[in-house]
Write an enzyme that holds these catalytic residues in place. Structure first.
Site, PDB file in Angstrom:
ATOM      1  N   SER A  77       0.766  -1.062  -0.157  1.00 29.76           N
ATOM      2  CA  SER A  77       0.053  -0.148   0.030  1.00 29.76           C
ATOM      3  C   SER A  77       0.811   1.217   0.040  1.00 29.76           C
ATOM      4  CB  SER A  77      -1.000   0.204   1.171  1.00 29.76           C
ATOM      5  OG  SER A  77      -0.369   0.261   2.351  1.00 29.76           O
TER       6      SER A  77
ATOM      7  N   SER B 209       0.874   3.673   2.469  1.00 33.27           N
ATOM      8  CA  SER B 209       0.831   4.299   3.605  1.00 33.27           C
ATOM      9  C   SER B 209       2.256   4.782   4.038  1.00 33.27           C
ATOM     10  CB  SER B 209       0.442   3.496   4.591  1.00 33.27           C
ATOM     11  OG  SER B 209       1.173   2.419   4.914  1.00 33.27           O
TER      12      SER B 209
ATOM     13  N   LYS C 291       5.618   0.458   9.486  1.00 34.09           N
ATOM     14  CA  LYS C 291       5.431   1.903   9.734  1.00 34.09           C
ATOM     15  C   LYS C 291       6.811   2.623  10.196  1.00 34.09           C
ATOM     16  CE  LYS C 291       0.965   1.641   8.884  1.00 34.09           C
ATOM     17  NZ  LYS C 291       0.400   2.333   7.630  1.00 34.09           N
TER      18      LYS C 291
ATOM     19  N   SER D 177      -2.723   6.634   6.363  1.00 34.56           N
ATOM     20  CA  SER D 177      -2.105   5.768   7.068  1.00 34.56           C
ATOM     21  C   SER D 177      -3.048   5.207   8.108  1.00 34.56           C
ATOM     22  CB  SER D 177      -0.583   6.061   7.547  1.00 34.56           C
ATOM     23  OG  SER D 177      -0.064   5.004   8.215  1.00 34.56           O
TER      24      SER D 177
END
Length: 307
Positions: A89, A91, A146, A255
């Protein structure tokens, strides 16, 4: 799914290893004895074809002997050294794009066994600014990636798209605690990336000595009503518990991260993302004859170390 694959690799390694060991320790001596008896009955050495037929291993034993060293090496490397991941993705844009393939350094943090994920050796802890891969706390079979923003004991505030951090301090002496400080942002570009019809702004964010780029969507409101509600704090405030980390995606308005579901337990950490080893570009053209999962090019300029 990565967790299931790790278990599959371990099971395959153990199964092939046991078959190879059983063949080497039990069946091979029996084949050798059978050959000796056949040669004695024949009164001399058998032709190579006949000797080879007597000593030949079963298909399963032959396959196990061939794949066991390779599977063992893959399992050890993937479990304790490096594991490949694909970015699914956007994010973590602009740091990581869809189609990036990265290496995650498993030994950067605690080294865990691949099945039960029990710590075998404590090697290190995440630093502020690390790009970390972890088991998603709400669905541990799924891996998330992340950036580590808050360390244990930190106070994090995210307000009006500005990040503030008060670093952890000695709780017994509040007079020595540092102040809540904004994380410096430097505008780099506008409109470089688009979110549908909405332009974005690209900033360089500095977390101590660490610099990295983030994206903001000026016209997207913050989803405050969906933020994680931590007892004893404000709606835009988070205090990181001991043994946990606060993480955010670099694509701040696209996100789902600690702002929405809370903190990452230390036991959920998988490793540190360190290197982009391949990056494929996919077509965004709805009229393209190619399926969306078929790459249309390689982004060689993206290969290298992750910031």
């Amino acid at each position: 799914m990565a967790g299931y694959f790790a278990i599959f690799l371990v099971v395959l390694t153990v199964a092939s290893g046991l078959i190879w060991l059983y063949d080497a320790m039990v069946l091979a001596p029996k084949r050798k004895l059978k050959l000796v008896q056949a040669e004695a009955a024949a009164g001399g050495a058998l032709p190579p074809e006949a000797a080879g037929l007597i000593q030949s291993r079963s298909y399963i034993a032959e396959t196990a002997a061939e794949i066991f060293p390779l599977i063992l090496a893959i399992t050890l490397i993937r479990s304790f050294l490096y594991e490949p991941f694909q970015i699914p993705s956007g994010s973590m844009m602009p740091t990581l794009l869809v189609g990036d393939f990265i290496l995650v350094e498993k030994y950067s943090y605690d080294i865990k066994d691949p099945v039960w994920r029990k710590t075998l050796y404590s090697n290190g802890k995440p630093e502020r600014g690390d790009v970390v891969v972890f088991k998603y706390p709400e669905q541990p079979t799924v891996d998330f990636i992340k950036r580590a923003i808050g360390l244990p004991g930190d106070r994090i505030v995210y307000k009006n798209k500005q990040l503030f951090i008060q670093k952890a301090c000695d709780k017994a002496d509040k007079t020595q605690c540092p102040a809540l400080e904004p994380v410096p942002l430097t505008l780099q570009a506008e409109g470089e990336f688009m979110d549908g019809e909405l332009p974005t702004k690209r900033f360089t964010e500095q977390l101590g000595e660490h610099k990295h780029d983030i994206l903001q969507h000026p016209f997207k409101p913050e989803q405050l009503m969906h933020y994680y509600k931590q007892p004893g704090t404000g709606i835009e405030e988070f205090v990181v518990p001991d043994g946990h980390y606060f993480v955010m995606g670099d694509n701040r308005d696209n996100s789902r991260d600690s702002r929405f579901w809370g903190f990452v337990p230390e036991d959920n950490l998988v490793g540190k993302a360190v290197f982009i080893w391949m990056s494929f570009e996919f077509s965004n053209d709805p009229d393209s004859s190619l399926p969306s999962w078929v790459p249309v090019g390689v982004r060689f300029e993206r290969l290298g170390k992750i910031q």
